[in-house]
Write a protein that holds these residues in place. Structure first.
Motif, short mmCIF file in Angstrom:
data_model
loop_
_atom_site.label_atom_id
_atom_site.label_comp_id
_atom_site.label_asym_id
_atom_site.label_seq_id
_atom_site.Cartn_x
_atom_site.Cartn_y
_atom_site.Cartn_z
N HIS A 103 -21.22 -10.91 5.41
CA HIS A 103 -21.61 -11.58 3.91
C HIS A 103 -22.95 -11.69 4.13
O HIS A 103 -23.95 -11.90 5.24
N HIS B 178 -26.88 -10.43 2.10
CA HIS B 178 -28.43 -10.18 0.76
C HIS B 178 -29.01 -9.68 0.87
O HIS B 178 -29.88 -9.79 2.05
N HIS C 78 -20.01 -18.64 -2.11
CA HIS C 78 -20.63 -19.39 -1.36
C HIS C 78 -19.61 -20.82 -1.57
O HIS C 78 -20.20 -21.40 -2.36
N HIS D 239 -19.57 -18.94 4.46
CA HIS D 239 -20.03 -20.21 4.65
C HIS D 239 -18.93 -21.46 4.97
O HIS D 239 -18.04 -21.21 6.47
N ASP E 51 -25.37 -13.33 6.78
CA ASP E 51 -26.31 -13.53 5.72
C ASP E 51 -27.81 -13.06 5.32
O ASP E 51 -27.37 -12.48 6.35
ZN LIG Z 1 -25.74 -16.28 1.65
#
Ligand SMILES: [Zn+2]
Length: 470
Positions: free
Chosen positions: A93, A95, A243, A280, A331
């Motif tokens: 995960h 970005h 998420h 998460h 993340d």
């Molecule tokens: Zn995220």
């Protein structure tokens, strides 16, 4: 006569075959060696003085150096003296392009960070050029640190896919969809339409990239919208990443709005009837965990981000003990603040021991699995990557054991989890292509990528110095 000819032909074939294997080793594209070959297979096999034969991007065979060199030959041998050879790490995960927001808003809880800082900055600064530069910086950092596959959720997925294709990485790229205005979109309708267009039409030339959907979260996307996306994902055979159950504010909001949990809510929309990568999942209930197990949802644990935004401690050991495949992720770099999977590995091994006051929780081998074999299953790619076994794609890394802090060595898994760093990774190979050799990334111009990121950050600083945009 005919029978004699058949027997004679059979004898010739047998003789030729055995002569071939005994005297003429098979030519392959590459042989990669390691003093310790950590396969991460189901048995946890570690081969001392190991090697791997690679052809057409696939692992043909694993074995000892001696066996592999007896059976295979290649002009391209990557030596493994004082090196560990292991599967590339899987960042479940991230970005990517948020590398350009690294360090811009620290020490806020999740909702303050998102609402007051990240969403406004994204609205003001994120465009295709920003995403190109940020993704290149992310890929440079990930390849340098031994990450070979990532799951992404960010704007302009076609730009992310283009950068990923060029730099040689493997990825699931989720097209974003969110109910309110976001970069390039006025709201749900056009972000949903663009996501469908991307997933329907995107073709990866290399086959390394999978297009998927990335609705933001249950508090920013309505259940009806999740249901529509899930139906489309099912029709297209595409994965979804979103998420889920990240912090207590989300738990409270979803309870107030819908009278249930995020996991129950999404399940009822059919969102778990396709490959679902759940970022998460810090606050699942017991019933939620049963749903995750039954539906094969892959939770992605992001320990650094969860601590930084004060989201909480995910019960990963409970989920794993229930047979749920949990992956590991960084993340985005705006809530971490880097894309270093070794740090996540160490965090995952340490924080749950402290939080539970139990040193047996999340042992080294389990944590390493979340970044490799189990992580691959969590993103539904367990058949292709995550372990070094014949038939899988050749995604592997070499870790140098030269550093004083890696000396002496009693247990290689212990060093990989509790000591190794990005800087120790010296070789990164993805799909049989060497993308980093002797610590030098070959598919990106590191200095040019960093210079472009600095120039972009200078633009952002200058704009911010002039005050708010509206
Ligand atoms: Zn995220």
């Amino acid at each position: 006569m005919k029978l004699f000819q058949v027997i004679l032909s059979a004898l010739i074939i047998m003789t030729t075959t055995s002569a071939c294997s005994a005297d003429t080793p098979q030519s392959v594209d590459m042989i990669v060696e390691g003093d310790y070959l950590v396969t991460m297979d189901a048995e946890g096999t570690i081969i001392q003085d190991g090697a791997i034969a690679v052809k057409n991007g696939e692992i043909l065979a694993t074995g000892t150096r001696q066996d592999i060199h007896a059976q295979y030959t290649s002009e391209n041998v990557i030596p493994g003296t004082n090196r560990v050879l292991m599967p590339g790490l899987i960042n479940g995960h991230t970005h990517t392009a948020m590398t350009l927001f690294r360090g811009m808003a620290d020490d806020y809880d999740l909702m303050t960070w998102l609402t007051n800082y990240i969403f406004p900055m994204e609205g003001r600064f994120v465009d295709p050029e920003f995403v190109k530069i940020g993704t290149e910086l992310a890929c440079l950092e990930m390849i340098r640190g031994g990450t070979t596959t990532f799951v992404d959720m960010y704007f302009y997925p076609e730009v992310i896919a283009d950068v990923t294709e060029r730099c040689g990485m493997r990825a699931i790229i989720g097209a974003p969809a969110i109910d309110f205005p976001s970069p390039g979109f006025n709201g749900w309708d056009d972000s949903y339409a663009a996501a469908i267009e991307f997933v329907t039409n995107y073709q990866s030339a290399s086959g390394r990239i999978t297009a998927g959907f990335a609705p933001h979260a249950p508090y920013t996307v309505t259940p009806e919208h999740y249901a529509a996306l899930a139906a489309k994902a099912k029709e297209l055979g595409a994965p979804i990443t979103t998420h889920i159950a990240e912090d207590q504010a989300e738990v409270k909001t979803i309870k107030e709005r819908y009278g249930t949990t995020s996991i129950d809510l999404l399940n009822k929309q059919g969102a778990f009837d396709v490959t679902m990568i759940g970022a998460h999942i810090v606050w699942p209930t017991d019933e939620d965990m049963d749903i995750l197990k039954e539906k094969g949802v892959g939770p992605i644990h992001n320990p650094t981000s969860n601590m930084k935004t004060a989201a909480g401690f995910s019960p990963v050991q409970e989920m794993i003990s229930k047979g749920i495949d949990v992956g590991l992720g960084t993340d985005g770099a705006a809530s971490n603040n880097d894309l270093d999977m070794w740090e996540e590995i160490r965090m995952a091994a340490l924080i749950h021991k402290g939080f539970n006051a139990d040193a047996t929780v999340m042992p080294a081998e389990t944590v390493l699995q979340t970044a490799t074999s189990m992580g691959a299953r969590a993103i539904d790619m367990g058949g292709q990557i995550g372990s070094l076994e014949a038939g899988k794609r050749a995604d592997m890394i070499q870790i140098s054991l030269d550093a004083p802090r890696l000396t002496p060595l009693y247990n290689v898994l212990s060093h990989l989890v509790y000591v190794a760093d990005s800087e120790d990774v010296v070789t990164t190979i993805i799909d049989g292509q060497v993308v980093m050799l002797d610590s030098e990334v070959l598919t990106l111009d590191a200095e040019a990528v960093k210079a472009a990121a600095v120039a972009k950050s200078d633009e952002i600083k200058a704009a911010l110095a002039q005050g708010p945009s509206d």
